[in-house]
Design a protein around this motif. Structure first.
Motif, short mmCIF file in Angstrom:
data_model
loop_
_atom_site.label_atom_id
_atom_site.label_comp_id
_atom_site.label_asym_id
_atom_site.label_seq_id
_atom_site.Cartn_x
_atom_site.Cartn_y
_atom_site.Cartn_z
N UNK A 98 0.86 -1.22 -0.06
CA UNK A 98 -0.03 0.01 0.11
C UNK A 98 0.83 1.41 -0.09
N UNK A 99 1.14 1.67 -1.15
CA UNK A 99 2.20 2.81 -1.23
C UNK A 99 1.63 4.12 -0.93
N UNK A 100 2.47 4.98 -0.37
CA UNK A 100 1.98 6.39 -0.04
C UNK A 100 2.44 7.19 -1.26
N UNK A 101 1.48 7.83 -1.94
CA UNK A 101 1.80 8.76 -3.01
C UNK A 101 1.91 10.23 -2.27
N UNK A 102 3.10 10.63 -2.40
CA UNK A 102 3.43 12.02 -2.11
C UNK A 102 3.39 12.86 -3.15
N UNK A 128 -4.65 -0.73 -6.85
CA UNK A 128 -4.44 -1.20 -5.53
C UNK A 128 -4.63 0.01 -4.52
N UNK A 129 -4.65 -0.55 -3.37
CA UNK A 129 -4.90 0.76 -2.37
C UNK A 129 -3.59 1.60 -2.21
N UNK A 130 -3.87 2.75 -1.96
CA UNK A 130 -2.75 3.66 -2.01
C UNK A 130 -3.23 4.52 -0.85
N UNK A 131 -2.20 5.70 -0.27
CA UNK A 131 -2.52 6.68 0.53
C UNK A 131 -1.97 7.91 -0.12
N UNK A 132 -2.66 9.01 0.31
CA UNK A 132 -1.98 10.31 -0.18
C UNK A 132 -1.59 11.19 1.00
N UNK A 187 9.10 3.17 7.19
CA UNK A 187 8.98 1.66 6.77
C UNK A 187 7.70 1.48 5.76
N UNK A 188 7.32 2.57 5.10
CA UNK A 188 6.40 2.34 4.05
C UNK A 188 7.05 2.66 2.65
N UNK A 189 6.56 2.10 1.63
CA UNK A 189 6.81 2.47 0.26
C UNK A 189 6.48 3.57 -0.09
N UNK A 190 7.13 4.64 -0.56
CA UNK A 190 6.72 5.68 -1.00
C UNK A 190 6.98 6.23 -2.42
N UNK A 191 5.91 6.61 -3.14
CA UNK A 191 6.17 7.17 -4.56
C UNK A 191 5.87 8.79 -4.59
N UNK A 192 6.92 9.46 -4.92
CA UNK A 192 7.06 10.80 -5.14
C UNK A 192 6.47 11.21 -6.41
N UNK A 193 5.19 11.95 -6.48
CA UNK A 193 4.47 12.30 -7.73
C UNK A 193 4.55 13.79 -7.97
N UNK A 194 5.67 14.01 -9.15
CA UNK A 194 5.98 15.34 -9.50
C UNK A 194 5.19 15.74 -10.80
N UNK A 195 5.18 16.92 -11.19
CA UNK A 195 4.62 17.48 -12.33
C UNK A 195 5.77 17.15 -13.59
N UNK A 220 10.59 2.65 3.34
CA UNK A 220 11.05 1.43 3.15
C UNK A 220 11.45 1.25 1.58
N UNK A 221 11.14 2.22 0.85
CA UNK A 221 11.30 2.26 -0.69
C UNK A 221 10.77 3.74 -1.07
N UNK A 222 11.71 4.12 -2.08
CA UNK A 222 11.38 5.64 -2.59
C UNK A 222 11.46 5.46 -4.02
N UNK A 223 10.44 5.96 -4.83
CA UNK A 223 10.40 5.99 -6.30
C UNK A 223 9.74 7.45 -6.57
N UNK A 224 10.23 7.50 -7.93
CA UNK A 224 9.66 8.92 -8.54
C UNK A 224 8.83 8.68 -9.83
N UNK A 225 7.68 9.35 -9.56
CA UNK A 225 6.73 9.16 -10.80
C UNK A 225 6.73 10.69 -11.19
#
Ligand code: IMP
Ligand code: MG
Length: 170
Positions: free
Chosen positions: A31-35, A54-58, A88-96, A117-122
């Protein structure tokens, strides 16, 4: 200001759906956190999150690296922080859009320190010219060589964010 169409509504929608599909399968069972990075990423974030199945949080940050002009100030400042613990959470950074890469380099370091726990960029758009920091965009909507883009959340001095498509200023 004069402008020309750069990315159509349909093209944006197609790429958003493709990115969402990729993220949904990569994070299956998590359940990744979209930032989202305010304000520019607002529409991209909203469309992306609703297309991910899939479930995500914002949560959101606001970072300023640009003054009010088309040139980067070279400094990054956090003017709004996230409110959720991300340890401890998977994070996806959402940038324009990634331009110099300074904003994302700063945010990556910050959220790494906080123990994601993990960090990715979208990013919707990866500008190939003018990169100062070597940023790897894990999920990229479009690669653009150069130019200044507005619309679909992107602004020039707070103008033009409301366009449903993306234009290049001439
Ligand atoms: P960076 O730190 O130089 O990568 O800058 C990233 C931020 O600058 C983005 O989140 C945008 O808000 C802004 N930016 C960079 N290029 C453009 C553009 O072409 N149009 C609108 N905003 C831009
Ligand atoms: Mg931005």
């Amino acid at each position: 200001m004069e402008r020309e169409l750069c990315i159509s509504k349909e093209a944006i929608q197609q790429r958003v759906e493709a990115l969402a599909k990729e993220i949904s399968s990569d994070y299956e069972g998590e359940e990744p956190v979209l930032i989202g990075v305010l304000n520019g990423a607002i529409f991209f974030f909203a469309d992306l999150m609703r297309a991910i199945h899939i479930p995500t949080k914002m949560d959101f940050v606001r970072a300023a690296s640009y003054g009010s002009d088309m040139e980067s100030s070279g400094r990054v400042r956090l003017t709004k922080d996230i409110e959720m613990p991300i340890e401890g959470k998977p994070v996806i950074l959402v940038e324009d859009i990634v331009d110099s890469g300074l904003t994302l380099a700063y945010l990556l370091e910050l959220f790494e320190q906080r123990g994601a726990s993990s960090l990715k960029i979208c990013a919707l758009i990866d500008k190939l010219e003018r990169k100062e920091k070597d940023i790897i965009v894990d999920y990229c909507g479009f690669q653009i060589q150069d130019g200044f883009l507005v619309g679909y959340g992107l602004d020039c001095n707070e103008e033009y964010r409301y366009f449903p498509e993306i234009y290049r200023l001439k």
